[in-house]
Design a protein around this motif. Sequence first.
Motif, mmCIF file in Angstrom:
data_model
loop_
_atom_site.group_PDB
_atom_site.id
_atom_site.type_symbol
_atom_site.label_atom_id
_atom_site.label_comp_id
_atom_site.label_asym_id
_atom_site.label_seq_id
_atom_site.Cartn_x
_atom_site.Cartn_y
_atom_site.Cartn_z
ATOM 1 N N GLY A 3 -9.540 5.747 12.120
ATOM 2 C CA GLY A 3 -9.420 6.211 10.737
ATOM 3 C C GLY A 3 -8.357 7.291 10.642
ATOM 4 O O GLY A 3 -7.790 7.736 11.640
ATOM 5 N N VAL A 4 -8.093 7.709 9.397
ATOM 6 C CA VAL A 4 -7.128 8.792 9.178
ATOM 7 C C VAL A 4 -7.799 10.119 9.543
ATOM 8 O O VAL A 4 -8.910 10.390 9.087
ATOM 9 N N GLN A 36 -2.843 -4.657 -7.424
ATOM 10 C CA GLN A 36 -1.902 -5.767 -7.534
ATOM 11 C C GLN A 36 -0.967 -5.781 -6.327
ATOM 12 O O GLN A 36 -0.730 -4.755 -5.699
ATOM 13 N N GLU A 37 -0.422 -6.983 -6.091
ATOM 14 C CA GLU A 37 0.341 -7.205 -4.857
ATOM 15 C C GLU A 37 1.524 -6.264 -4.671
ATOM 16 O O GLU A 37 1.870 -5.904 -3.563
ATOM 17 N N ASP A 38 2.176 -5.906 -5.793
ATOM 18 C CA ASP A 38 3.428 -5.156 -5.641
ATOM 19 C C ASP A 38 3.224 -3.647 -5.537
ATOM 20 O O ASP A 38 4.164 -2.869 -5.647
ATOM 21 N N VAL A 39 1.961 -3.210 -5.356
ATOM 22 C CA VAL A 39 1.713 -1.769 -5.238
ATOM 23 C C VAL A 39 1.664 -1.399 -3.750
ATOM 24 O O VAL A 39 0.814 -1.898 -3.010
ATOM 25 N N PHE A 40 2.603 -0.532 -3.324
ATOM 26 C CA PHE A 40 2.634 -0.105 -1.917
ATOM 27 C C PHE A 40 2.601 1.419 -1.841
ATOM 28 O O PHE A 40 3.208 2.096 -2.663
ATOM 29 N N PHE A 41 1.906 1.937 -0.834
ATOM 30 C CA PHE A 41 1.864 3.388 -0.627
ATOM 31 C C PHE A 41 2.684 3.721 0.615
ATOM 32 O O PHE A 41 2.802 2.896 1.518
ATOM 33 N N ARG A 42 3.178 4.933 0.688
ATOM 34 C CA ARG A 42 3.869 5.326 1.910
ATOM 35 C C ARG A 42 2.827 5.658 2.979
ATOM 36 O O ARG A 42 2.878 5.169 4.090
ATOM 37 N N ARG A 69 -8.426 -0.706 -0.088
ATOM 38 C CA ARG A 69 -8.540 -0.053 1.205
ATOM 39 C C ARG A 69 -7.447 -0.526 2.162
ATOM 40 O O ARG A 69 -6.949 0.225 2.980
ATOM 41 N N ARG A 70 -7.097 -1.810 2.013
ATOM 42 C CA ARG A 70 -6.082 -2.362 2.915
ATOM 43 C C ARG A 70 -4.664 -1.938 2.539
ATOM 44 O O ARG A 70 -3.728 -2.246 3.242
ATOM 45 N N LYS A 71 -4.525 -1.235 1.407
ATOM 46 C CA LYS A 71 -3.195 -0.742 1.023
ATOM 47 C C LYS A 71 -2.775 0.399 1.949
ATOM 48 O O LYS A 71 -1.636 0.843 1.940
ATOM 49 N N GLY A 72 -3.736 0.946 2.672
ATOM 50 C CA GLY A 72 -3.401 2.007 3.622
ATOM 51 C C GLY A 72 -3.835 1.544 4.992
ATOM 52 O O GLY A 72 -4.366 0.450 5.152
ATOM 53 N N TYR A 73 -3.626 2.396 6.008
ATOM 54 C CA TYR A 73 -4.087 2.022 7.334
ATOM 55 C C TYR A 73 -5.450 2.685 7.530
ATOM 56 O O TYR A 73 -5.544 3.849 7.903
ATOM 57 N N ASN A 74 -6.528 1.942 7.169
ATOM 58 C CA ASN A 74 -7.896 2.471 7.270
ATOM 59 C C ASN A 74 -8.088 3.839 6.612
ATOM 60 O O ASN A 74 -8.493 4.791 7.275
#
Length: 683
Positions: A238-239, A373-379, A401-406
């Motif tokens: 986790g983070v 939505q698919e086109d939303v990405f986080f740094r 949740r999968r938009k980030g690394y855990n």
Amino acid sequence: MSLSLEQISVRQVRGVSALKEGELHAFGIFTVKDLLEYYPFRYEDYRLRSLQDVKDGDKITIQAKVMGVPVLQRYGRKSRLSCKMMAEEWMFTATWFNRHFLKDQLTSGREIVLVGKWDQRRMQLTVSESEFPDQGAWRSGTVQPVYSVGGKITQTWMRKTMTQALEQYGEMIPEILPEELLRKYHLMPRKKAIATIHQPQDTGEGQQGRERMVYEELFLFQLKMQAFRALNRERMDGVVHTVDNKTMREFVRSLPFELTDAQKKVELEILQDMRSPHCMNRLLQGDVGSGKTVLAAIALYASVRSGYQGALMVPTEILAEQHTRSLQKLFEPFGITVGLLTGSVTGRKRKDLLASLQMGLTDIVVGTHALIQEDVFFRKLGVVVTDEQHRFGVNQRGILRRKGYNPDVLTMTATPIPRTLAITAFGDMDVSTLSERPKGRIPITTYWVKHNMLDRVLGFIAREVDQGRQAYLICPLIEESDKLDVQNAIDLYVQMQQAFPSYKVGLLHGRMTPAEKEEVMRAFYENEVQLLVSTTVVEVGVDVPNATLMVIMDADRFGLSQLHQLRGRVGRGEHASYCVLIADPKSEVGQERMNVMTETDDGFEVSRRDLDLRGPGDFFGTKQSGLPEFRLADMVSDFAVLEQARDDAARLVADPAFWTSPAYGPLRDYLQQEQIFQGDLVD
């Protein structure tokens, strides 16, 4: 290789036409498995009874002999047919409504089977169904299932189709529970249990079938959660948020109010989770207005200060806007940027926001399910907060949740569920509870009045609105239904416009488009509309600090937790607020519900009393309580089974043999199908 029941289309059942298949799709029935697991919600008992064993008001089936001459009375298009009957040594009157064509068939001395409601005082049976044995009676002496049906699907068709499906595919129903559990609880084999639920010899046998399937549902649910927990515990990926106490204290000191003791305790729990290498998966439950949002802000702040981004997902656009405004106010002094992403944010604005999220220039984003939505990405997404968790499906939460690394996950709900039940129901989450209110909140005064006092209620509304305040009027149905003579929203809207020509009245209901709803809510929020007539759409809603009055029509049609949620829409500003329940409940439980509402405005107390009152067998309870829903099980009435299932599941998951032995193959396949092993969040 033979197909399994979930691979066989319901169209393969004899008697299911293309047209009927389409109708079944509306009930969520696509495969033979879906059909066989579409259980009846109760049974009609057509077994013959003797009049000496029946009580007043019972629904009974009796065999009788026609004794008198039938009398037919007509009232316009409607009719009433009555005739003297004899059952054993008792003489009574049977009455039919709108069944004038039976008159010629009621010949003296003819045998007849009657189903209806018994009136002991009048010695009268109001007949709902009747049949003549000499025409080959088919129902009497049986127990018949009753399904939720509608459209072109009738009870009779559903019963026939279910019988056909069992005949064709009953032998293919697989066993999923291991032998040891079947033995431990003396459970019916799965094949027999499903057949018995649909076609019981008597209600006792139906009950046994139900017990087997209730245990299975709760056990599989717990197995998912225990397996998820076990896999999650092993993973240390986790983070790890590295924010120090001094930084956090600075932020908490800057808040416009002091945290309550309960909030301080939950703050510690959240920060402890966020600093550990495990993924936080915490459920924060607190009553309406107990200050959950502040804790969300603390979690988001901790994430940003550790070099990550945060996301807050809420169910409606207007709520997202509100949260954005309040977070911007809190974070501005610290140079933290907050973005808003909803369906209404389009074009250039949306493009810019998505780019700045991806580059890490926007620290926190608040949004509706537009966030997934698919086109939303986080740094670098560090924490995800979802509000009113039961409004989002598991998959929606999993995608975010999968938009980030855990990232760490904090889930909030305003539906207070007694702690023991919450811990068992959400076994994959750690549960935090906010039990006290922030200081300075004025309690809401609740009154219960009967319909005949409506004029006084209108006077009360006028007084509040004339002082510059606003009011909600809530009613249970959108349009007239024959079954429930309930004042519907559209009628009430017209009535209020006539009663208050100088006020602006708004209307909100579930058939409106999201954009129309947003527009009405916005007008109410900005006090362009003083009276808002609405169905329960406002339950999860917006803070309108100026709204001080909540009037609920036919309040006995709502469950307690729903009434409490609705009441929580007022009392959010500095003025005293009121809730008026208008109801003439016929049942004792209905009256008791009204009393509970007037006696306490503590959500946990309301929730506890709700569970006491509902008890077993309330099929409609879970829908409004934020608890997971099942086909047969009810978390409240089957709570003992739920705990048992939790212990059984935990024991199995901890046993190394579970992961290798062929005896548990079907259970492992089930977990595989449920995607436990892809790191998905389990509900």
